[in-house]
Design a protein around this motif. Structure first.
Motif, PDB file in Angstrom:
ATOM      1  N   ASP A  55       0.835  -1.209   0.000  1.00 55.55           N
ATOM      2  CA  ASP A  55       0.000   0.000   0.000  1.00 55.55           C
ATOM      3  C   ASP A  55       0.865   1.254   0.000  1.00 55.55           C
ATOM      4  N   ARG A  58       2.483   1.703  -3.358  1.00 55.80           N
ATOM      5  CA  ARG A  58       1.502   2.161  -4.346  1.00 55.80           C
ATOM      6  C   ARG A  58       1.244   3.657  -4.182  1.00 55.80           C
ATOM      7  N   ARG A  59       1.074   4.104  -2.929  1.00 60.77           N
ATOM      8  CA  ARG A  59       0.844   5.533  -2.679  1.00 60.77           C
ATOM      9  C   ARG A  59       2.039   6.367  -3.139  1.00 60.77           C
ATOM     10  N   GLU A  62       2.092   6.641  -6.865  1.00 59.42           N
ATOM     11  CA  GLU A  62       1.110   7.616  -7.340  1.00 59.42           C
ATOM     12  C   GLU A  62       1.614   9.040  -7.143  1.00 59.42           C
TER      13      GLU A  62
END
Length: 178
Positions: A55, A58-59, A62
């Motif tokens: 997670d 992924r953040r 982004e």
């Protein structure tokens, strides 16, 4: 009665012999169960940590995935800014449409960069040098300044979200007194 007692003793002794291996086997099974439970809990914790790490990755992807592109666009920003800075009034009058096009392009580039979390660092002459956001390109003694004050700004710096993309390039005073 002696005969009756003898078989009883044998039957009493036999369960004791079989109970000891059963107790050992039970203890072994409990130890194995505890070990398996411990391994299961560790595997569960590892899986949870992997999920959290994925997670976070992924953040970060982004937020910071466009860092290389943003860094590559900074010279374009610098060149458009310089073109507008050096244009004289005479050139502005002669090529008003061209100047307007460059201004609009620069404004759009700023908007796109801002949309993606790229923010300028714009130090001013007289500000205190901050090594976290500024890069000293030179030091010079300038009358009326304190050591560590910015005396010239060569290029703006940029942040992408909370990370430094490029430090602002500045000249710094090396005066020892005010």
């Amino acid at each position: 009665m002696a005969e009756d007692q003898a078989p009883r003793e044998e039957t009493v002794e036999a369960p004791e012999l079989t109970e000891a291996p059963e107790i050992d086997e039970l203890e072994t099974l409990r130890a194995e169960r505890d070990e398996l439970r411990d391994r299961f809990m560790r595997a569960l914790a590892d899986a949870e940590n992997s999920r959290k790490r994925a997670d976070r990755d992924r953040r970060e992807a982004e937020q910071y995935g466009g860092t290389r592109l943003a860094r590559d666009l900074l010279p374009v920003y610098d060149n458009l800014s310089r073109a507008l800075e050096v244009a004289t009034d005479e050139q502005r009058a002669a090529a008003a449409a061209l100047i307007e096009g460059v201004e609009l392009t620069l404004r759009e580039l700023r908007n796109v960069m801002n949309k993606h979390g790229v923010r300028p660092i714009t130090p001013q002459v007289g500000d205190t040098f901050d090594p976290q956001q500024h890069q000293a390109m030179f030091e010079a003694p300038v009358p009326g300044t304190k050591a560590g004050q910015i005396i010239q700004v060569m290029t703006e710096g940029f942040m992408i979200h909370d990370r430094l993309l490029r430090p602002a390039q500045v000249g710094v005073s090396s005066n020892t007194g005010a």
